[in-house]
Each structure stands twice: as C-alpha cells, then as structure tokens.
Design an enzyme around this catalytic site. Sequence first.
Site, mmCIF file in Angstrom:
data_model
loop_
_atom_site.group_PDB
_atom_site.id
_atom_site.type_symbol
_atom_site.label_atom_id
_atom_site.label_comp_id
_atom_site.label_asym_id
_atom_site.label_seq_id
_atom_site.Cartn_x
_atom_site.Cartn_y
_atom_site.Cartn_z
ATOM 1 C CG ASP A 380 -66.729 72.075 20.292
ATOM 2 O OD1 ASP A 380 -66.006 73.080 20.408
ATOM 3 O OD2 ASP A 380 -67.893 72.018 20.726
ATOM 4 C CE LYS A 383 -66.389 70.547 23.446
ATOM 5 N NZ LYS A 383 -67.860 70.388 23.555
ATOM 6 C CG HIS A 434 -66.225 77.756 18.034
ATOM 7 N ND1 HIS A 434 -64.991 77.153 18.079
ATOM 8 C CD2 HIS A 434 -67.007 77.047 18.890
ATOM 9 C CE1 HIS A 434 -65.021 76.127 18.910
ATOM 10 N NE2 HIS A 434 -66.242 76.049 19.416
ATOM 11 C CG HIS A 435 -65.357 78.667 22.459
ATOM 12 N ND1 HIS A 435 -66.624 78.547 23.007
ATOM 13 C CD2 HIS A 435 -64.977 77.406 22.116
ATOM 14 C CE1 HIS A 435 -66.990 77.273 23.008
ATOM 15 N NE2 HIS A 435 -66.014 76.553 22.471
ATOM 16 C CG ASP A 463 -71.014 75.668 19.725
ATOM 17 O OD1 ASP A 463 -71.534 74.529 19.836
ATOM 18 O OD2 ASP A 463 -70.052 76.047 20.427
#
Length: 521
Positions: A380, A383, A434-435, A463
């Site tokens: 992440d 972010k 990863h999303h 996650d």
Amino acid sequence: MPNLNSDEKFMDFFDETGNTKSAEYSETNKWKIMIVDDDREVHTVTRLVLNDFVYKNCRLEFLSAYSEKEARLLIADNTDVAVMLLDVVMEEEDSGLKLVNYIRNDLENDEVRIILRTGQPGQAPEKKVIFDFDINDYKEKTELTSQKLFTTIVSSLRAYESIHSAKVSKKGLEKVVEATKNLFEVQSIEKLSNIVLEQITNIYSSNIKTQTANQSAFVTFKDKDGFKITAGSGRFSKHINDYVKDVLTSDQYSNIEIAIKGGKILFVDDSIIIYFRRNSDMECILYIDGIPEHSEIDESLMEIFRNNISSAYENASLNNKLHDSQKEIIFTLGEIAEARSKETGFHVKRVAEFSKLLAIKCGMYEEEAEIISLASAMHDIGKLGIPGSILNKPGKLTQEEFEIMKTHATIGYEMLKDSDKDIIKIASVIAYTHHEKYDGTGYPNGLKGEAIHIYGRITAIADVFDALSTARVYKPAWEIDKVLQLFREERGKHFDPEIIDVFFENINEILSIYENLKDRG
C-alpha cells in the site's frame, strides 16, 4: 621357488617400532598383499613366512590368484591392494607382464607396488622388464629368502603409504575446494550450517586402513545463554535449537571447553571439535563424532576447511545484517504509508508473514517466499499519494472518493517499477495487482484468474484477511469466524481458489501469526 630353511621360514618379524607378536595389533585394519602365481606352494610358503609380519601395528591380509584372468578380477575388486607379488610365467609366458599393463593402463592404478618374482629369468630379462614395464622390484625366486622378502615388503609398504597419502591429500584438498567453493553464495546462517554438515562427511578422509563409521555432527552458535545447535545430523538431528550443554555428556562438553580455550581444532577420542570466532558477536563450533581414527592429512584438511567455512560464516553474517537493515527500511516505508491512514504498523508485518507462509505452502522456495514477504510490506505504498481526508474518512467513501482511493495501486506501481532491485520490482507488481479479483471485478485493470500475478493473488488474501480481522478507522474488527465464512464464499470470486485452499489447510499457522503480531491496546 625360494630356497627357505626352517629357521628363516618360522622367524618372528618385527614392525618398524620393534613391536612383536605380543603387541596390540589392529584386527580390522590390515595391509592387503596379493600373491599371483600358478604354483600353489608359492602361496603357501609366502603366507607362512609373512604370517606374523606387522607394519605400523597392522598385520597383512593375503589375496591369492593362480592365473592372469583370476588376478584381473581380483585387483579390479580390490583397489586398495598395497603390494603384489607377481609371477611372470603362468598360463602364458608373459602373463605377468600383461597383468602389469592391465593394472597400470586399464585400471590406472599406480599405487599398488608390484614385485615381479620369476623362476625363469631368461623369459623376462631384468633390464628389459625394468625399462619397459612399470614394476617396482624384480626378484628371482631363488634369491628371495624370508629375510629379503621381509625387507622387500617393508620397503614396498613404505612406498605405497607415501604415494597413497599424497593422493589422499590431493583428493582431500580437491574435496575441500569443491565443498567450499559455493558456500560464499549462501546468505542464510541456518542453510549454510546444513550445507556444512552435508559436506563434512565428504571431506573427511581417514587414513588408508580406516573404514568411515556412522557419524553424527552439529553446528552451534553462541548466544547470551550458551551454544545453541543450529543444524544437526545423525543423533543430533533431533536437537535443533537445544543447548549443547544439555545434549552432550560432561566429558564431551569439557572437550568443547578445551577447544574454545585453545581456539583451535581438537581431535579427541572419536570426535573432532572445530572452533572459530570471526568477530565479537559470532562464535561457532562444528562438532563431529563417530570418527574412529584420524591422520595428519585429516588435521591439515580440517584446518583448511575451518578457515574457509569461517570466512563463509562471516560473509553470511554480514549479509544477514545487510538483509536485516534492508528489511527494517522496507517495513518502515510500509509503516509510513499505513500510518498516514492511521492503521497499525503491525498490519505490514502480519501481511508479510501471511504472504511468506502462503508462498512456502504453495511450493515456492524459501528465498522467493522471503522476497515476497519483504515486497508485500510495500503493498500500500501508493497511499502516500492519497489525500489524508480520504484515507482517514471515518464513514463510507463517496464514489468519487473511492475512485481516487483506487489510484493508490497505480501510484505504488509507478513509484517502484523502475528499480533494478528484485525486491522493489516485485513490490511494484504486488502494489499493482493485490486489489485485482480472481473473477475480473477488481482494480485497477480488471485482470482475471491467472492473468493476475501469483504474488498479487497471495498478497490479496493476506491483506484482506488482516484488514477484516483488525479494527480500522472506518470499521470495527470482524470476528474471525465471520472472516473465514466470507473467504469460503469468495473462493473463486475474489480469491484464487487453489491459494484459498492452501490458506484453510494452514489456518492454524495463520492464526498463530495473527496472535503473535496482534495489535496491543
């Protein structure tokens, strides 16, 4: 046939140190003497004369062949024959000379000392034979009395031992070089220790009369409480992470203390203790037992081996420190990103450990799994490019805000993709994928199935499991049972079905990691 009188025939023989038959001789280690002659009486008399012969506390073992054909088979099966007493004329006039050529050229055995014995010197003139054939002595049977036979055997054994020792030393050195040439490529102390144990039995070259017994060994490093076993073989294989003091007898441990005090290799009883200290924070001992005998060659080889593995351990130690530093930097970067969204830094560590476990259980090598673990810590990182008002909004995001939030996957990828470091490259892949969802409904690219990199599919599970089971600014933590129920429902939808199966097969280890790294307070 030799002209032997009864006094010579039954005389007592002495070894080089004056030991007589009353001395304590090795019954298991013997010098092999091969008699090749078509006259059976020659065999009988030779055995009788040399029956009590002793050289360096070892007796003789006799092998008999009565033809060239028998001798070929026998010498091929007994490559450790020290001396051969060879007749020239057997089934053919030059059978003995043919056998010499076979031994030296076909078998490439240049160690055995060949003493040519002939009762018909005219058939094989000494001068011609000495020049044309690789023999070590030439005797007419009539001149080879018991005393001369004794002298000939002693000198031949001396020559054989010297040649054999030189070869053993050369082969041993080659083994040391072979065993240690790749040690410097190993960066894990634990893996290096296991490799060292594998190689030590290949390197150890006992003297020419000793058969290698079953061996056990361990590698141990010192920590604040003593020497802890890092790797073990044989009877020590079940004592990994035990302290040496609790495994060895008091006498055996005393020997280790002697080796430490002397700072050297200690050969004692049937054990070898190799101690080295490369810097203030690394003391190591390699302990091997089940070694019945050792020679000066063994001591020299072990000293070379100690120096090499000592350097290899120091190299691995430095690599570990560098790896730990890199790991700390990577986790810090991941934690900075999480801290901006007011999420716990433990989230980064948990995702890293979950990802590593799943990677290993999916069949990846530990080195690759470790890289995935480190890289997943930056999943992440993007972010950092998302406004704090969106990251830390306590309620549900609007559609417009969610679209901005989704860009963190692409931002993270763009931040990392140009690095030439493997970990950072893999981190860019994980940040980017990863999303994504297995059924193609994820973001940023709507990838489906195995079009999503396996690193992303693994990290997605790690996650989401951690995100749901821990409290966030926008939601409370879910009960574990509720999380697991959702995961079952999302098998083949959000998550790769095969990796989800691996997840559930190892759920106890997953939950153990979760508990060990659980947020406190």
